[in-house]
Motif scaffolding. Structure first.
Motif, PDB file in Angstrom:
ATOM      1  N   ALA A   2       0.837  -1.204   0.000  1.00 27.21           N
ATOM      2  CA  ALA A   2       0.000   0.000   0.000  1.00 27.21           C
ATOM      3  C   ALA A   2       0.875   1.259   0.000  1.00 27.21           C
ATOM      4  O   ALA A   2       2.096   1.198   0.094  1.00 27.21           O
ATOM      5  CB  ALA A   2      -0.907  -0.016   1.212  1.00 27.21           C
ATOM      6  N   ASP A   3       0.206   2.384  -0.085  1.00 28.03           N
ATOM      7  CA  ASP A   3       0.959   3.640  -0.083  1.00 28.03           C
ATOM      8  C   ASP A   3       1.676   3.819   1.261  1.00 28.03           C
ATOM      9  O   ASP A   3       1.337   3.175   2.246  1.00 28.03           O
ATOM     10  CB  ASP A   3       0.020   4.808  -0.381  1.00 28.03           C
ATOM     11  N   SER A   7       0.866   2.128   5.216  1.00 26.86           N
ATOM     12  CA  SER A   7       1.791   1.212   5.868  1.00 26.86           C
ATOM     13  C   SER A   7       2.321   1.795   7.175  1.00 26.86           C
ATOM     14  O   SER A   7       2.431   1.079   8.173  1.00 26.86           O
ATOM     15  CB  SER A   7       2.898   0.856   4.895  1.00 26.86           C
ATOM     16  N   LEU A   8       2.613   3.086   7.208  1.00 24.83           N
ATOM     17  CA  LEU A   8       3.063   3.728   8.442  1.00 24.83           C
ATOM     18  C   LEU A   8       1.963   3.726   9.490  1.00 24.83           C
ATOM     19  O   LEU A   8       2.222   3.451  10.670  1.00 24.83           O
ATOM     20  CB  LEU A   8       3.526   5.155   8.163  1.00 24.83           C
ATOM     21  N   ALA A   9       0.729   3.993   9.078  1.00 19.04           N
ATOM     22  CA  ALA A   9      -0.395   3.981  10.014  1.00 19.04           C
ATOM     23  C   ALA A   9      -0.621   2.584  10.581  1.00 19.04           C
ATOM     24  O   ALA A   9      -0.880   2.421  11.778  1.00 19.04           O
ATOM     25  CB  ALA A   9      -1.659   4.496   9.325  1.00 19.04           C
ATOM     26  N   ALA A  10      -0.490   1.554   9.752  1.00 20.41           N
ATOM     27  CA  ALA A  10      -0.680   0.180  10.224  1.00 20.41           C
ATOM     28  C   ALA A  10       0.409  -0.209  11.217  1.00 20.41           C
ATOM     29  O   ALA A  10       0.122  -0.815  12.267  1.00 20.41           O
ATOM     30  CB  ALA A  10      -0.694  -0.777   9.041  1.00 20.41           C
ATOM     31  N   LEU A  11       1.646   0.137  10.922  1.00 25.38           N
ATOM     32  CA  LEU A  11       2.740  -0.175  11.844  1.00 25.38           C
ATOM     33  C   LEU A  11       2.594   0.598  13.159  1.00 25.38           C
ATOM     34  O   LEU A  11       2.852   0.062  14.234  1.00 25.38           O
ATOM     35  CB  LEU A  11       4.086   0.142  11.192  1.00 25.38           C
ATOM     36  N   SER A  12       2.163   1.839  13.086  1.00 26.26           N
ATOM     37  CA  SER A  12       1.965   2.637  14.295  1.00 26.26           C
ATOM     38  C   SER A  12       0.833   2.071  15.144  1.00 26.26           C
ATOM     39  O   SER A  12       0.932   2.021  16.370  1.00 26.26           O
ATOM     40  CB  SER A  12       1.667   4.092  13.929  1.00 26.26           C
ATOM     41  N   LEU A  13      -0.241   1.646  14.496  1.00 22.92           N
ATOM     42  CA  LEU A  13      -1.355   1.043  15.224  1.00 22.92           C
ATOM     43  C   LEU A  13      -0.936  -0.260  15.892  1.00 22.92           C
ATOM     44  O   LEU A  13      -1.279  -0.511  17.056  1.00 22.92           O
ATOM     45  CB  LEU A  13      -2.529   0.801  14.277  1.00 22.92           C
TER      46      LEU A  13
END
Length: 71
Positions: free
Chosen positions: A2-3, A7-13
């Motif tokens: 994904a953009d 990916s950053l939001a998923a890793l942060s979550l």
């Protein structure tokens, strides 16, 4: 994949949920000292893993962006 934002939001979550659960578990149960040590090691590993998978690549990407802008 994904953009970058997704990916950053998923890793942060994932980091948030893992850290929250690792901090909340000792409040729910009475644990021996050895189990508390294992849980602390898990929390530290989660933070180090997050640094390696999110923060360091972001910094390297920023360095390459600056270098590309100069040349």
């Amino acid at each position: 994949m994904a953009d970058p934002f997704t990916s950053l939001a998923a890793l942060s979550l994932a980091m948030f949920l893992g850290s929250y659960l690792a901090g909340y578990v000792p409040l729910l149960f009475t644990m021996s000292e050895s189990r508390m040590r294992i849980l602390s090691i898990f929390g530290a590993g989660l933070l180090v893993g997050t640094a390696l998978s999110v923060i360091i690549p972001e910094g390297v990407e920023s360095l390459y962006a600056v270098r590309a802008a100069v040349h």
